[in-house]
Every structure is written in structure tokens, then in C-alpha cells.
Design a protein around this motif. Structure first.
Motif, PDB file in Angstrom:
ATOM      1  N   ALA A  24       5.689 -15.339 -18.746  1.00 44.13           N
ATOM      2  CA  ALA A  24       5.449 -16.439 -19.668  1.00 44.13           C
ATOM      3  C   ALA A  24       5.154 -15.910 -21.060  1.00 44.13           C
ATOM      4  CB  ALA A  24       4.278 -17.281 -19.181  1.00 44.13           C
ATOM      5  N   SER A  25       5.612 -16.625 -22.059  1.00 41.19           N
ATOM      6  CA  SER A  25       5.346 -16.235 -23.443  1.00 41.19           C
ATOM      7  C   SER A  25       5.267 -17.477 -24.318  1.00 41.19           C
ATOM      8  CB  SER A  25       6.446 -15.300 -23.948  1.00 41.19           C
ATOM      9  OG  SER A  25       7.703 -15.944 -23.936  1.00 41.19           O
ATOM     10  N   GLY A  26       4.647 -17.320 -25.449  1.00 41.03           N
ATOM     11  CA  GLY A  26       4.577 -18.415 -26.412  1.00 41.03           C
ATOM     12  C   GLY A  26       3.195 -19.014 -26.550  1.00 41.03           C
ATOM     13  N   ARG A  27       2.427 -19.013 -25.488  1.00 43.57           N
ATOM     14  CA  ARG A  27       1.047 -19.492 -25.567  1.00 43.57           C
ATOM     15  C   ARG A  27       0.350 -19.130 -24.265  1.00 43.57           C
ATOM     16  NH1 ARG A  27       0.713 -24.092 -22.436  1.00 43.57           N
ATOM     17  NH2 ARG A  27       2.627 -25.276 -22.126  1.00 43.57           N
ATOM     18  N   THR A  28      -0.901 -19.445 -24.169  1.00 45.24           N
ATOM     19  CA  THR A  28      -1.647 -19.205 -22.938  1.00 45.24           C
ATOM     20  C   THR A  28      -1.419 -20.364 -21.982  1.00 45.24           C
ATOM     21  OG1 THR A  28      -3.347 -18.000 -24.138  1.00 45.24           O
ATOM     22  CG2 THR A  28      -3.912 -18.817 -21.955  1.00 45.24           C
ATOM     23  N   PHE A  29      -1.143 -20.039 -20.735  1.00 44.27           N
ATOM     24  CA  PHE A  29      -0.850 -21.058 -19.742  1.00 44.27           C
ATOM     25  C   PHE A  29      -2.022 -21.219 -18.788  1.00 44.27           C
ATOM     26  CE2 PHE A  29       3.530 -21.773 -20.777  1.00 44.27           C
ATOM     27  CZ  PHE A  29       3.898 -20.608 -21.416  1.00 44.27           C
ATOM     28  N   ASN A  30      -2.311 -22.445 -18.426  1.00 44.77           N
ATOM     29  CA  ASN A  30      -3.421 -22.708 -17.537  1.00 44.77           C
ATOM     30  C   ASN A  30      -2.923 -22.585 -16.083  1.00 44.77           C
ATOM     31  OD1 ASN A  30      -5.885 -23.322 -16.511  1.00 44.77           O
ATOM     32  ND2 ASN A  30      -6.164 -25.204 -17.675  1.00 44.77           N
ATOM     33  N   THR A  31      -2.642 -23.695 -15.469  1.00 44.57           N
ATOM     34  CA  THR A  31      -2.148 -23.642 -14.102  1.00 44.57           C
ATOM     35  C   THR A  31      -0.652 -23.307 -14.085  1.00 44.57           C
ATOM     36  OG1 THR A  31      -3.787 -25.224 -13.347  1.00 44.57           O
ATOM     37  CG2 THR A  31      -1.811 -24.979 -11.995  1.00 44.57           C
ATOM     38  N   MET A  32      -0.291 -22.408 -13.200  1.00 42.64           N
ATOM     39  CA  MET A  32       1.112 -22.031 -13.013  1.00 42.64           C
ATOM     40  C   MET A  32       1.538 -22.435 -11.606  1.00 42.64           C
ATOM     41  SD  MET A  32       1.905 -20.447 -15.860  1.00 42.64           S
ATOM     42  CE  MET A  32       3.395 -19.538 -15.450  1.00 42.64           C
ATOM     43  N   GLY A  33       2.761 -22.871 -11.502  1.00 44.69           N
ATOM     44  CA  GLY A  33       3.241 -23.305 -10.187  1.00 44.69           C
ATOM     45  C   GLY A  33       4.657 -22.851  -9.926  1.00 44.69           C
ATOM     46  N   TRP A  34       5.005 -22.863  -8.656  1.00 40.40           N
ATOM     47  CA  TRP A  34       6.385 -22.630  -8.215  1.00 40.40           C
ATOM     48  C   TRP A  34       6.864 -23.882  -7.498  1.00 40.40           C
ATOM     49  CZ3 TRP A  34       9.360 -18.518  -9.513  1.00 40.40           C
ATOM     50  CH2 TRP A  34       8.714 -17.358  -9.965  1.00 40.40           C
ATOM     51  N   PHE A  35       8.051 -24.297  -7.853  1.00 41.28           N
ATOM     52  CA  PHE A  35       8.717 -25.415  -7.208  1.00 41.28           C
ATOM     53  C   PHE A  35      10.085 -24.923  -6.766  1.00 41.28           C
ATOM     54  CE2 PHE A  35       5.850 -28.892  -8.414  1.00 41.28           C
ATOM     55  CZ  PHE A  35       5.096 -28.266  -9.389  1.00 41.28           C
ATOM     56  N   ARG A  36      10.723 -25.655  -5.877  1.00 44.91           N
ATOM     57  CA  ARG A  36      12.059 -25.263  -5.454  1.00 44.91           C
ATOM     58  C   ARG A  36      12.910 -26.495  -5.213  1.00 44.91           C
ATOM     59  NH1 ARG A  36      10.755 -22.774   0.613  1.00 44.91           N
ATOM     60  NH2 ARG A  36      10.313 -24.784   1.639  1.00 44.91           N
ATOM     61  N   GLN A  37      14.205 -26.294  -5.349  1.00 48.01           N
ATOM     62  CA  GLN A  37      15.141 -27.383  -5.107  1.00 48.01           C
ATOM     63  C   GLN A  37      16.330 -26.851  -4.347  1.00 48.01           C
ATOM     64  OE1 GLN A  37      16.403 -29.581  -8.604  1.00 48.01           O
ATOM     65  NE2 GLN A  37      16.963 -31.350  -7.344  1.00 48.01           N
ATOM     66  N   ALA A  38      16.497 -27.375  -3.138  1.00 51.07           N
ATOM     67  CA  ALA A  38      17.642 -27.026  -2.302  1.00 51.07           C
ATOM     68  C   ALA A  38      18.790 -27.976  -2.614  1.00 51.07           C
ATOM     69  CB  ALA A  38      17.249 -27.109  -0.837  1.00 51.07           C
ATOM     70  N   PRO A  39      20.009 -27.584  -2.281  1.00 55.44           N
ATOM     71  CA  PRO A  39      21.159 -28.461  -2.532  1.00 55.44           C
ATOM     72  C   PRO A  39      20.971 -29.832  -1.900  1.00 55.44           C
ATOM     73  CG  PRO A  39      21.901 -26.279  -1.915  1.00 55.44           C
ATOM     74  CD  PRO A  39      20.418 -26.285  -1.716  1.00 55.44           C
ATOM     75  N   ARG A  40      21.241 -30.853  -2.684  1.00 48.28           N
ATOM     76  CA  ARG A  40      21.194 -32.250  -2.214  1.00 48.28           C
ATOM     77  C   ARG A  40      19.789 -32.692  -1.819  1.00 48.28           C
ATOM     78  NH1 ARG A  40      25.266 -29.609  -0.272  1.00 48.28           N
ATOM     79  NH2 ARG A  40      24.224 -29.212   1.731  1.00 48.28           N
ATOM     80  N   LYS A  41      18.781 -31.971  -2.314  1.00 50.60           N
ATOM     81  CA  LYS A  41      17.404 -32.368  -2.019  1.00 50.60           C
ATOM     82  C   LYS A  41      16.605 -32.503  -3.306  1.00 50.60           C
ATOM     83  CE  LYS A  41      16.946 -30.531   2.667  1.00 50.60           C
ATOM     84  NZ  LYS A  41      16.101 -29.706   3.582  1.00 50.60           N
ATOM     85  N   ALA A  73      -3.326 -10.721 -17.984  1.00 50.70           N
ATOM     86  CA  ALA A  73      -3.125  -9.738 -19.046  1.00 50.70           C
ATOM     87  C   ALA A  73      -1.642  -9.583 -19.375  1.00 50.70           C
ATOM     88  CB  ALA A  73      -3.708  -8.393 -18.635  1.00 50.70           C
ATOM     89  N   LYS A  74      -0.811  -9.787 -18.379  1.00 48.21           N
ATOM     90  CA  LYS A  74       0.634  -9.683 -18.556  1.00 48.21           C
ATOM     91  C   LYS A  74       1.292 -11.051 -18.677  1.00 48.21           C
ATOM     92  CE  LYS A  74       1.094  -5.344 -15.989  1.00 48.21           C
ATOM     93  NZ  LYS A  74       1.746  -4.657 -14.840  1.00 48.21           N
ATOM     94  N   ASN A  75       0.498 -12.108 -18.581  1.00 43.27           N
ATOM     95  CA  ASN A  75       1.039 -13.471 -18.631  1.00 43.27           C
ATOM     96  C   ASN A  75       2.161 -13.657 -17.616  1.00 43.27           C
ATOM     97  OD1 ASN A  75      -0.119 -15.517 -20.082  1.00 43.27           O
ATOM     98  ND2 ASN A  75       1.267 -15.396 -21.813  1.00 43.27           N
ATOM     99  N   THR A  76       1.916 -13.164 -16.418  1.00 46.05           N
ATOM    100  CA  THR A  76       2.947 -13.176 -15.384  1.00 46.05           C
ATOM    101  C   THR A  76       2.363 -13.713 -14.090  1.00 46.05           C
ATOM    102  OG1 THR A  76       4.081 -11.288 -16.382  1.00 46.05           O
ATOM    103  CG2 THR A  76       4.603 -11.777 -14.089  1.00 46.05           C
ATOM    104  N   VAL A  77       3.159 -14.508 -13.396  1.00 46.73           N
ATOM    105  CA  VAL A  77       2.777 -15.012 -12.077  1.00 46.73           C
ATOM    106  C   VAL A  77       3.829 -14.529 -11.076  1.00 46.73           C
ATOM    107  CG1 VAL A  77       3.972 -17.214 -12.378  1.00 46.73           C
ATOM    108  CG2 VAL A  77       2.097 -17.040 -10.755  1.00 46.73           C
TER     109      VAL A  77
END
Length: 121
Positions: A24-41, A73-77
């Protein structure tokens, strides 16, 4: 400019593992999430983690197999995915919300471009 960039997707056999990263870059992020989308769902919630890492909630379908972590510190999830199943096949999106914690995709305003995860059976 706010930017979320996912990496680490790919093709893996059932039972295998993958580790996704979201830089992540550009600002500080609070909550981070992962979402997913399968075909036709519909896009679905996978997991989210708050700023301190003290709260992490998983979808029942991935509980016990996936682990989220973050390095502020790395702004990475990260999303460690083990014991992958064919039903995990989807495009995985990293997202950020200013809220203290949320699993509702509507509350996430910054999104990455997605990374494809394909699990072969």
C-alpha cells in the motif's frame, strides 16, 4: 496517490500453498482486508485485519487454512493460504478502509487490481 498492489497469485495444486502480498502507498491505511471473486459469483469477504493486528476475522470457508498478517513499517499486508482447495479459485483483491474494523466490502474505499489464484484439483 493511493495505491494498493497485490502480488503472489498463481496456479497451484490442491493442498498446496500460496502467499499473497499487498503493498500500500499514498497514505496510512487502517483496516486492511482481502476479498475474492470467483467466476459468475459475487465478491465475498475472506479476511480483514485492523491496524494493530489485534483483530482478524476470517470467513468460515477459510478459517484454519488462511492467515492474514501485516507489517505497518512496510505498509504491506500478507495472506498466507495453505491447504488450498479448488473452491478457493478466484481473483483476490486487497482493500483498505478507514474504519477501525469492517468485513463489509461497501465500507472499503481503496482497492487493488486483483491477483488471480487458480487451484487445480
Amino acid at each position: 496517490q493511493v495505491q494498493l498492489v497485490e502480488s503472489g497469485g498463481g496456479l497451484v495444486q490442491a493442498g498446496g500453498s500460496l502467499r499473497l502480498s499487498c503493498a500500500a502507498s499514498g497514505r496510512t491505511f487502517n483496516t486492511m482486508g482481502w476479498f475474492r471473486q470467483a467466476p459468475r459469483k459475487e465478491r465475498e469477504f475472506v479476511v480483514a485485519i485492523n491496524w494493530s493486528g489485534s483483530i482478524a476475522t476470517y470467513a468460515n470457508s477459510v478459517k484454519g487454512r488462511f492467515t492474514i498478517s501485516r507489517d505497518n513499517a512496510k505498509n504491506t499486508v500478507y495472506l498466507q493460504m495453505n491447504s488450498l482447495k479448488s473452491e478457493d479459485t478466484a481473483v483476490y483483491y486487497c482493500a483498505a478502509t478507514p474504519r477501525p474494523y469492517s468485513s463489509d466490502s461497501l465500507e472499503y474505499r481503496d482497492w487493488g487490481q486483483g491477483t488471480q489464484v487458480t487451484v487445480s484439483s
